[in-house]
Every structure is written in structure tokens, then in C-alpha cells.
Design an enzyme around this catalytic site. Structure first.
Site, PDB file in Angstrom:
ATOM      1  N   SER A   1       0.855  -1.139   0.063  1.00 32.01           N
ATOM      2  CA  SER A   1       0.190   0.098   0.048  1.00 32.01           C
ATOM      3  C   SER A   1       0.898   1.312  -0.057  1.00 32.01           C
ATOM      4  O   SER A   1       1.645   1.374  -0.978  1.00 32.01           O
ATOM      5  CB  SER A   1      -0.998  -0.082   1.269  1.00 32.01           C
ATOM      6  OG  SER A   1      -1.772   1.166   1.013  1.00 32.01           O
TER       7      SER A   1
ATOM      8  N   ASP B   1      -4.279  -3.631  -3.803  1.00 32.76           N
ATOM      9  CA  ASP B   1      -3.074  -3.666  -2.941  1.00 32.76           C
ATOM     10  C   ASP B   1      -3.549  -4.737  -2.036  1.00 32.76           C
ATOM     11  O   ASP B   1      -4.352  -5.326  -1.729  1.00 32.76           O
ATOM     12  CB  ASP B   1      -3.419  -2.475  -2.007  1.00 32.76           C
ATOM     13  CG  ASP B   1      -4.332  -2.457  -0.834  1.00 32.76           C
ATOM     14  OD1 ASP B   1      -5.133  -3.080  -1.012  1.00 32.76           O
ATOM     15  OD2 ASP B   1      -3.860  -1.687   0.316  1.00 32.76           O
TER      16      ASP B   1
END
Length: 501
Positions: free
Chosen positions: A28, A169
Site C-alpha cells: 500500500s 493492494d
């Protein structure tokens, strides 16, 4: 990094993360930061400034109307490409994730997941390097950054690969990737018996984004924002809660598995609970809370930096042994004075000249391959047959994949030339002088390969050295001096315009 470098012997006050760590990874926003520090080789200060700027560009504009995502992925993509161009050069926005510096650089990886991944699936690593026979997934730097940061409800997924897959992600269970990064280290540095000795780990530093509270999603802005836009049910929000709060169990497991002389975890405990991912205007508060936390953990920070300062460093990518180490000449004694003796040997001169020609050929091949290849791609308007789906998106993805392959093939030739120029330069300085025309030629060419490999600051310093040397040796009217002067000025303008270095 300053604390580590200041405790080294000799001191390294300008020590960068990519010069110290062997492996940097994240997921992320942590994935974006890993790419900045590792693949783009930023300093910590550069990374902080670039991430703050990127956050403002990405999160200051929200999508209007009903949408599954809160923010525009196109803004994130444009911001990441802008950072890449600043660090690697104006024509490098589609540079491959694979690092051209091969084994001599910090390895970097980020984690992502296929959008349609099966339940319980592990994360997919996007690597700047190759492990054994396992080739990395070919993608650009910006595609990897998009994939690792494509958090559901924030950004739409990104498609790449052959065949193309949609990626999101890896926060879905891997918000703290420290354990999987430790497992990755085992894959990279296992011995011939397929065993990884953890006692060889110098340090594992894990940086968190602050302790969240479960209640922040139940009553906070994010839940209301999502529910008002797309009507996500409450049980989905509950799943998000469990995902966000799973970082510390991994930290606890690693504390149990590793010595406290090896594993260091830093995660702000108070102050960040109410700050969301998109709160770019709260960065000043984030900085204040982080500084307060580090002051409270001063003894742990001190213990960590002291332990890290004792570990050995790799050679820098500009360091090299001369070619004379690998050259055996008949009748020449292999003792200390021999390097100076061979400088007058015709055989040695021929050997150096052959290596210089070899480096020049590799350099030109790499540049030509990239230049003509990119021109061919840009002029080829015919759609590619991609599994019988001739859509514009598939054609675009195929073109990006071809661009990645071109950059990768070019980089390998440039890197081979770079290593030869580097060794030649050391040899020429040892056996001749640092003001010889041969030495200055290798310096200029090394500056060129450094620029092609994205080492802009090193490239500028080498160009400047070649320029000044040629000025003294050849004069201001000589074409070699003019080449170096022009290259130096052009690169200086780029560095100043983008505030690099």
C-alpha cells in the site's frame, strides 16, 4: 540514517537507505515508499517531501457523484510518473520495475493481490530482481506503485501482465508485510541445501503507520463516505476493521521468533488514530506525533542505530576493482609494483583498448536498441491481436509490456558497459594519471551510462569531472570538451528544475 552513518567507522553522514539495506519492501502506501527509497534511490528527506507532494496531488480531488472509488486513479498514476521522471529522467516514465543495477543494489519488492484472488491466497510480490529461475512479473515502476496502492474503495484496480490481470493492494490481510518479507529473504539468501540461516540476519526494521482503533471505521468519516456513495453493507465494514487491526499480531509473532538484537519495530502508539489515509492536510500532526513517539522510545532508537552501525556495507555502485587484477601478462611479476610496470607494456595497452572498444559497443547497442525500439512502437499504429480481443486498452497494455522489455534489454547492455567503464577508469588512474585523455574518456562515458541507469547525481559529478579535465587538457575549443560541457549543463538544468539531490 544520519544516526547510523554518524556511528560508522569511517563516518557516512550522507548514508542513504538504498546504500545500507539489502532488501526494502512494503505494501500500500508503504509499497510506494519502498519504491521511492529502493528502486528510485531517494534519501529519507527526499522521500518525505515527494510523498507529501504526491498525497496532496492525489487526495485533494475526490470523485463526484456515485462511484465505487473515492479518488481518481489517473491522478495517482500521473503523480507517480512525475516522481519517476524527476529521479530517472524525462524520458523514463515507463522505466521497468526491474533494477538495471542487478546484484549491486538494494533489492526492492512490493506486495499486491489479483483483484479476483481466491480466499486465503498469499500476496504476489512485484520485485526489482530475479530469484533463481523465477522471473519477475514484467511491469513498469508506476504500474507496481499503482498495484500496491490500489486499496478498494480508494482507487480502482490496475491491469498489467501477460495475460493482463487486475491488481489491488495487499492490505487484505498483509497490512504488515514484515513476515512475508522475512520469508522472501529466505528465498534470496538460502544456501545450496535450500536452507536459510536466520542467524545471518543483521537486522530487520519494521515501520508501522500508527495504532488504529476499531471504532474509527464504525463512527468515522470513511464509513459514512463509503455508505453514502456505494451502499457497502455494515458487515463489509467489519471486514475492513479486522484487516486494518491485523498489523500488531505479526509484530508480536516476529518478536517471539527473532532476537531483540535483530528485530526492531517502531509504530506510533498515540495520536494517529483519527488520521485517515487521505488526510494529506494532517501531515504536520503526523510529524509531531511521530517525533514525540521517537523521543519516548529514544533508548530503543539508540539501541537500533548502534546495532545497525556495526554491520558492514556493500561497496557503492561507483566502486570497482581495476582490470589489472584479472590480467595475467607473461613475464610480468604479480607483486605490488607490477601495475606501474605494465603501463608501458604494448600488450597491456592493447588489452585496455580492446576492453574500451567492447564497452563502447555495448553502450551504443543499448542506446540504439532503446531509441529505435521506442520509435518503432510509437509509429506502429496497427493493433496487436491479444487473445482475440483487439481493444484499445489491450493494445495499450501490450505496448507498455513491449516498452518494459525494451528498457530491460537495453539496461542489461548499458549495465555491462557501465561495469567495464568503471573498471577501466580505475585501471587508467592506477597505471597512467587522472588527467590522461583515456581516463577522461572513460569518465565521460561512465557519466553517460550512469545517466541511462538513472544515477543522475553521480552522472552529473562525472560529467563535471570530465568537463573540467578536458578543459585543462584539451582547451575550450576542443569538441570533446564541448561534448562534456553540453552534457553537464543539460543534466544540471534537469536537476535544478526538479530539485533533485
Amino acid at each position: 540514517m544520519h544516526g547510523i552513518g554518524s556511528r560508522m567507522n569511517p563516518r557516512r553522514l550522507n548514508l542513504q537507505p538504498c546504500e545500507y539495506f539489502d532488501l526494502i519492501g512494503g505494501t500500500s502506501t508503504g509499497g510506494i515508499i519502498a519504491i521511492m527509497l529502493g528502486r528510485l534511490r531517494m534519501s529519507v528527506d527526499e522521500c518525505i517531501a515527494e510523498y507529501a507532494d504526491l498525497s496532496k496531488k492525489v487526495f485533494s480531488e475526490r470523485k463526484q457523484g456515485v462511484s465505487k472509488e473515492m479518488f481518481k486513479a489517473s491522478n495517482l498514476e500521473a503523480a507517480i510518473k512525475g516522481v519517476i521522471k524527476k529521479k530517472l529522467g524525462d524520458d523514463m516514465q515507463d522505466a521497468p520495475l526491474e533494477d538495471p543495477l542487478d546484484e549491486e543494489c538494494c533489492k526492492t519488492l512490493v506486495y499486491t493481490l489479483p483483484e479476483k484472488h481466491p480466499a486465503g491466497a498469499g500476496p504476489q510480490a512485484l520485485r526489482t530482481y530475479t530469484i533463481g529461475a523465477q522471473a519477475p512479473i514484467p511491469c513498469t515502476i508506476w504500474q507496481a506503485a499503482r498495484a500496491t496502492s490500489a486499496a478498494p474503495t480508494f482507487f480502482k484496480s490496475v491491469r498489467f501482465g501477460i495475460p493482463p490481470l487486475a491488481w489491488v493492494d495487499a492490505g487484505m490481510g498483509f497490512n504488515n508485510p514484515a513476515r512475508v518479507i522475512l520469508e522472501e529473504a529466505g528465498k534470496i539468501w538460502r544456501d545450496d541445501d535450500d536452507h536459510f540461516d536466520r542467524s545471518h540476519i543483521g537486522c530487520l526494521v519494521s515501520l508501522g503507520t500508527g495504532y488504529p482503533t476499531v471504532a474509527r471505521l464504525d463512527t468515522g468519516r470513511l464509513k459514512n463516505e463509503i455508505l453514502s456513495r456505494v451502499g457497502i453493507p455494515t458487515d463489509a465494514i467489519a471486514v475492513m476493521q479486522s484487516i486494518i487491526t491485523n498489523t500488531e499480531p505479526v509484530a508480536v509473532q516476529l518478536r517471539d521468533d527473532l532476537s531483540d538484537k535483530v528485530y526492531y519495530r517502531f509504530n506510533v502508539e498515540q495520536g494517529l488514530q483519527a488520521i485517515e489515509l487521505f488526510d494529506y492536510e494532517e501531515l504536520e500532526n503526523v510529524s509531531a506525533d511521530t517525533n514525540n513517539y521517537l523521543l519516548q522510545r529514544e533508548r530503543d532508537v539508540d539501541r537500533c542505530t548502534l546495532a545497525m552501525a556495526r554491520l558492514p556495507l556493500r561497496d557503492t555502485i561507483m566502486e570497482s576493482e581495476g582490470l589489472t587484477k584479472f590480467l595475467v601478462l607473461p613475464g610480468v611479476p604479480q607483486d605490488e609494483p607490477w601495475r606501474r610496470e605494465v603501463s608501458s607494456s604494448g600488450m597491456f595497452i592493447d588489452y585496455l583498448w580492446a576492453r574500451l572498444v567492447q564497452a563502447d559497443i555495448l553502450d551504443e547497442e543499448g542506446r540504439t536498441l532503446l531509441s529505435y525500439g521506442l520509435k518503432s512502437l510509437s509509429h506502429n499504429s496497427q493493433p496487436h491481436d491479444f487473445h482475440h480481443h483487439n481493444t484499445s486498452e489491450d493494445c495499450k497494455l501490450k505496448r507498455i509490456a513491449d516498452t518494459v522489455n525494451l528498457h530491460t534489454a537495453s539496461n542489461r547492455k548499458i549495465w555491462a558497459a557501465h561495469k567495464l567503464y568503471r573498471a577501466l577508469r580505475v585501471t587508467q588512474e592506477e597505471c597512467f594519471t587522472a588527467s590522461s585523455t583515456d581516463y577522461l574518456w572513460s569518465t565521460h562515458r561512465l557519466a553517460g551510462t550512469s545517466k541511462m541507469l538513472g544515477l543522475l547525481q553521480a552522472s552529473y559529478e562525472l560529467y563535471l569531472m570530465a568537463k573540467e579535465g578536458r578543459m585543462r587538457q584539451l582547451g575550450p575549443e576542443h569538441k570533446s570538451y564541448l561534448y562534456s560541457a553540453k552534457a553537464t549543463e543539460r543534466l544540471w538544468q534537469h536537476l535544478v528544475r526538479n530539485n533533485v539531490g
